[in-house]
Design a protein around this motif. Structure first.
Motif, PDB file in Angstrom:
ATOM      1  N   TYR A  56      34.167 -32.859  16.129  1.00  0.00           N
ATOM      2  CA  TYR A  56      34.797 -33.857  14.876  1.00  0.00           C
ATOM      3  C   TYR A  56      36.182 -32.740  14.477  1.00  0.00           C
ATOM      4  O   TYR A  56      36.377 -31.956  13.743  1.00  0.00           O
ATOM      5  CB  TYR A  56      33.725 -33.194  13.630  1.00  0.00           C
ATOM      6  CG  TYR A  56      33.703 -34.995  12.409  1.00  0.00           C
ATOM      7  CD1 TYR A  56      34.942 -35.549  12.348  1.00  0.00           C
ATOM      8  CD2 TYR A  56      32.550 -34.087  11.928  1.00  0.00           C
ATOM      9  CE1 TYR A  56      35.042 -36.288  11.014  1.00  0.00           C
ATOM     10  CE2 TYR A  56      32.606 -34.998  10.660  1.00  0.00           C
ATOM     11  CZ  TYR A  56      33.789 -36.314   9.940  1.00  0.00           C
ATOM     12  OH  TYR A  56      34.320 -37.034   9.347  1.00  0.00           O
ATOM     13  N   HIS A  81      39.086 -32.961   9.046  1.00  0.00           N
ATOM     14  CA  HIS A  81      39.596 -33.978   7.792  1.00  0.00           C
ATOM     15  C   HIS A  81      39.068 -33.668   6.381  1.00  0.00           C
ATOM     16  O   HIS A  81      38.564 -32.049   6.941  1.00  0.00           O
ATOM     17  CB  HIS A  81      38.162 -35.217   8.548  1.00  0.00           C
ATOM     18  CG  HIS A  81      36.946 -33.888   8.084  1.00  0.00           C
ATOM     19  ND1 HIS A  81      36.603 -33.269   9.321  1.00  0.00           N
ATOM     20  CD2 HIS A  81      36.262 -34.249   7.628  1.00  0.00           C
ATOM     21  CE1 HIS A  81      35.311 -33.067   9.645  1.00  0.00           C
ATOM     22  NE2 HIS A  81      35.110 -33.252   8.108  1.00  0.00           N
ATOM     23  N   ASP A 115      35.857 -33.631   3.635  1.00  0.00           N
ATOM     24  CA  ASP A 115      35.403 -35.285   3.215  1.00  0.00           C
ATOM     25  C   ASP A 115      35.279 -36.162   1.753  1.00  0.00           C
ATOM     26  O   ASP A 115      34.151 -36.891   2.417  1.00  0.00           O
ATOM     27  CB  ASP A 115      34.281 -33.986   2.804  1.00  0.00           C
ATOM     28  CG  ASP A 115      33.723 -33.240   4.123  1.00  0.00           C
ATOM     29  OD1 ASP A 115      34.105 -33.584   5.264  1.00  0.00           O
ATOM     30  OD2 ASP A 115      32.584 -31.974   3.542  1.00  0.00           O
ATOM     31  N   TYR A 163      23.447 -24.272   9.514  1.00  0.00           N
ATOM     32  CA  TYR A 163      23.172 -23.567  10.862  1.00  0.00           C
ATOM     33  C   TYR A 163      21.908 -24.061  11.586  1.00  0.00           C
ATOM     34  O   TYR A 163      21.167 -23.069  10.969  1.00  0.00           O
ATOM     35  CB  TYR A 163      24.515 -23.159  11.458  1.00  0.00           C
ATOM     36  CG  TYR A 163      26.190 -23.951  11.333  1.00  0.00           C
ATOM     37  CD1 TYR A 163      26.499 -25.290  11.765  1.00  0.00           C
ATOM     38  CD2 TYR A 163      26.513 -23.186  10.671  1.00  0.00           C
ATOM     39  CE1 TYR A 163      27.276 -25.719  11.279  1.00  0.00           C
ATOM     40  CE2 TYR A 163      27.439 -23.449   9.602  1.00  0.00           C
ATOM     41  CZ  TYR A 163      27.887 -25.099  10.388  1.00  0.00           C
ATOM     42  OH  TYR A 163      29.819 -25.554   9.816  1.00  0.00           O
ATOM     43  N   HIS A 198      38.932 -29.021   6.812  1.00  0.00           N
ATOM     44  CA  HIS A 198      37.458 -28.638   8.499  1.00  0.00           C
ATOM     45  C   HIS A 198      38.130 -29.424   9.321  1.00  0.00           C
ATOM     46  O   HIS A 198      38.088 -30.340   9.544  1.00  0.00           O
ATOM     47  CB  HIS A 198      37.135 -28.110   7.579  1.00  0.00           C
ATOM     48  CG  HIS A 198      35.667 -29.355   7.182  1.00  0.00           C
ATOM     49  ND1 HIS A 198      36.339 -29.625   5.841  1.00  0.00           N
ATOM     50  CD2 HIS A 198      34.620 -29.993   7.679  1.00  0.00           C
ATOM     51  CE1 HIS A 198      36.107 -31.228   5.294  1.00  0.00           C
ATOM     52  NE2 HIS A 198      34.790 -31.210   6.481  1.00  0.00           N
ATOM     53  N   VAL A 234      35.564 -29.684  13.426  1.00  0.00           N
ATOM     54  CA  VAL A 234      34.773 -28.948  14.218  1.00  0.00           C
ATOM     55  C   VAL A 234      34.833 -28.860  15.754  1.00  0.00           C
ATOM     56  O   VAL A 234      35.233 -29.811  16.200  1.00  0.00           O
ATOM     57  CB  VAL A 234      33.069 -29.857  14.295  1.00  0.00           C
ATOM     58  CG1 VAL A 234      32.290 -29.213  15.328  1.00  0.00           C
ATOM     59  CG2 VAL A 234      32.575 -29.567  12.715  1.00  0.00           C
ATOM     60  N   ARG A 238      24.342 -28.730  19.376  1.00  0.00           N
ATOM     61  CA  ARG A 238      24.321 -27.998  18.318  1.00  0.00           C
ATOM     62  C   ARG A 238      24.040 -28.596  16.987  1.00  0.00           C
ATOM     63  O   ARG A 238      24.341 -30.220  16.592  1.00  0.00           O
ATOM     64  CB  ARG A 238      26.086 -28.238  18.119  1.00  0.00           C
ATOM     65  CG  ARG A 238      26.587 -27.623  16.550  1.00  0.00           C
ATOM     66  CD  ARG A 238      28.158 -28.040  16.704  1.00  0.00           C
ATOM     67  NE  ARG A 238      28.751 -27.225  15.654  1.00  0.00           N
ATOM     68  CZ  ARG A 238      29.159 -27.531  13.996  1.00  0.00           C
ATOM     69  NH1 ARG A 238      28.229 -28.866  14.220  1.00  0.00           N
ATOM     70  NH2 ARG A 238      29.582 -27.392  14.089  1.00  0.00           N
TER      71      ARG A 238
HETATM   72  C1  OGA Z   1      30.594 -33.141   8.152  1.00  0.00           C
HETATM   73  C2  OGA Z   1      31.275 -31.457   8.692  1.00  0.00           C
HETATM   74  C3  OGA Z   1      31.269 -29.165   9.771  1.00  0.00           C
HETATM   75  C4  OGA Z   1      29.952 -28.820  10.612  1.00  0.00           C
HETATM   76  O1  OGA Z   1      29.992 -33.653   8.509  1.00  0.00           O
HETATM   77  O2  OGA Z   1      31.903 -33.652   8.153  1.00  0.00           O
HETATM   78  O3  OGA Z   1      32.986 -31.482   8.797  1.00  0.00           O
HETATM   79  O4  OGA Z   1      30.635 -27.491  10.877  1.00  0.00           O
HETATM   80  N1  OGA Z   1      30.538 -30.479   9.606  1.00  0.00           N
HETATM   81  O5  OGA Z   1      29.170 -29.524  11.458  1.00  0.00           O
END
Ligand code: OGA
Ligand code: MN
Length: 213
Positions: free
Chosen positions: A124, A127, A129, A144, A188, A190, A197
């Motif tokens: 990802y 971006h 949020d 997680y 942030h 990914v 994951r």
């Molecule tokens: C999201 C995101 C981060 C992650 O879903 O907006 O940034 O570590 N996820 O899964």
């Protein structure tokens, strides 16, 4: 699953202090191994059952599938979910919401949440949020579900610590890690993952609308 509303007061205090000081925090104590394993089993079963759908970016009329931006799949969750692990997740997050409101006065009102699965190779891109047309998302909470995540498996959350994105932290998606940050402030991404994951991703929303006076 028995649940004490605020079982880890000391740690929650540290997390609240970190959030107040710098706008982000990483917690490893609010969700114990049993609850994480149960959430993981629930996420995996629904994935196997084909209940997920490809994630989109934006919302409402701006919503679009953009596999060049994100390639995960999601399943939205509801507080009335019949799985006790999902119910326990919502209960515990509500304790976090109340504690955050008592100390940071963010006026968090509700939580929107999905399971997210990143197949091998998924990512990802960088971006924020908060949506352009909806600024209710206030605090992001990513939990997680991946036990024994290898150091070379990629899939870290790269959290940029300043607005110019000159400094960052790479957080492995290890089971039980909860990352909290202010949704409108922290860029942030990914990093591409080399193995599947799973996460529970939540956003606390504040009440939007005219002030009551
Ligand atoms: C999201 C995101 C981060 C992650 O879903 O907006 O940034 O570590 N996820 O899964
Ligand atoms: Mn995000």
């Amino acid at each position: 699953m028995p649940l004490d509303p605020l079982p880890y007061d000391k740690h929650l205090t540290d997390t609240l202090d970190a959030l107040a000081d710098r706008g982000w925090a990483v917690d490893h104590t609010l969700f114990d191994a049993d609850l994480i394993a149960a959430l993981r089993a629930s996420c995996e079963a629904r994935w196997q059952a084909g209940a997920f759908h490809a994630a989109a970016v934006g919302r409402a009329v701006n919503e679009a599938r953009r596999e060049d931006i994100r390639s995960d799949a999601v399943l939205w969750l509801d507080e009335s979910d019949s799985d006790p692990a999902v119910a326990a997740y919502f209960q515990r997050m509500d304790a976090v919401r109340q504690a955050v409101n008592q100390t940071l006065y963010l006026g968090l009102a509700e939580l929107e949440t999905h399971f997210a699965t990143y197949p091998e190779g998924a990512f990802y891109k960088k971006h924020l949020d908060r949506f352009r047309d909806d600024d209710a998302r206030t605090l992001t909470a990513v939990l997680y579900l991946n036990p024994d995540w290898p150091a070379d498996a990629g899939g870290q959350m790269r959290l940029y610590l300043d607005e110019a994105c000159t400094q960052h932290l790479d957080i492995p998606p290890e089971a039980g890690t909860l990352v909290l940050f202010l949704s409108d402030r922290f860029w942030h991404e990914v990093r591409p993952t080399h193995q599947p994951r799973m996460a529970v991703t939540g956003w606390f929303r504040r009440r939007i609308g005219p002030m009551p006076w």
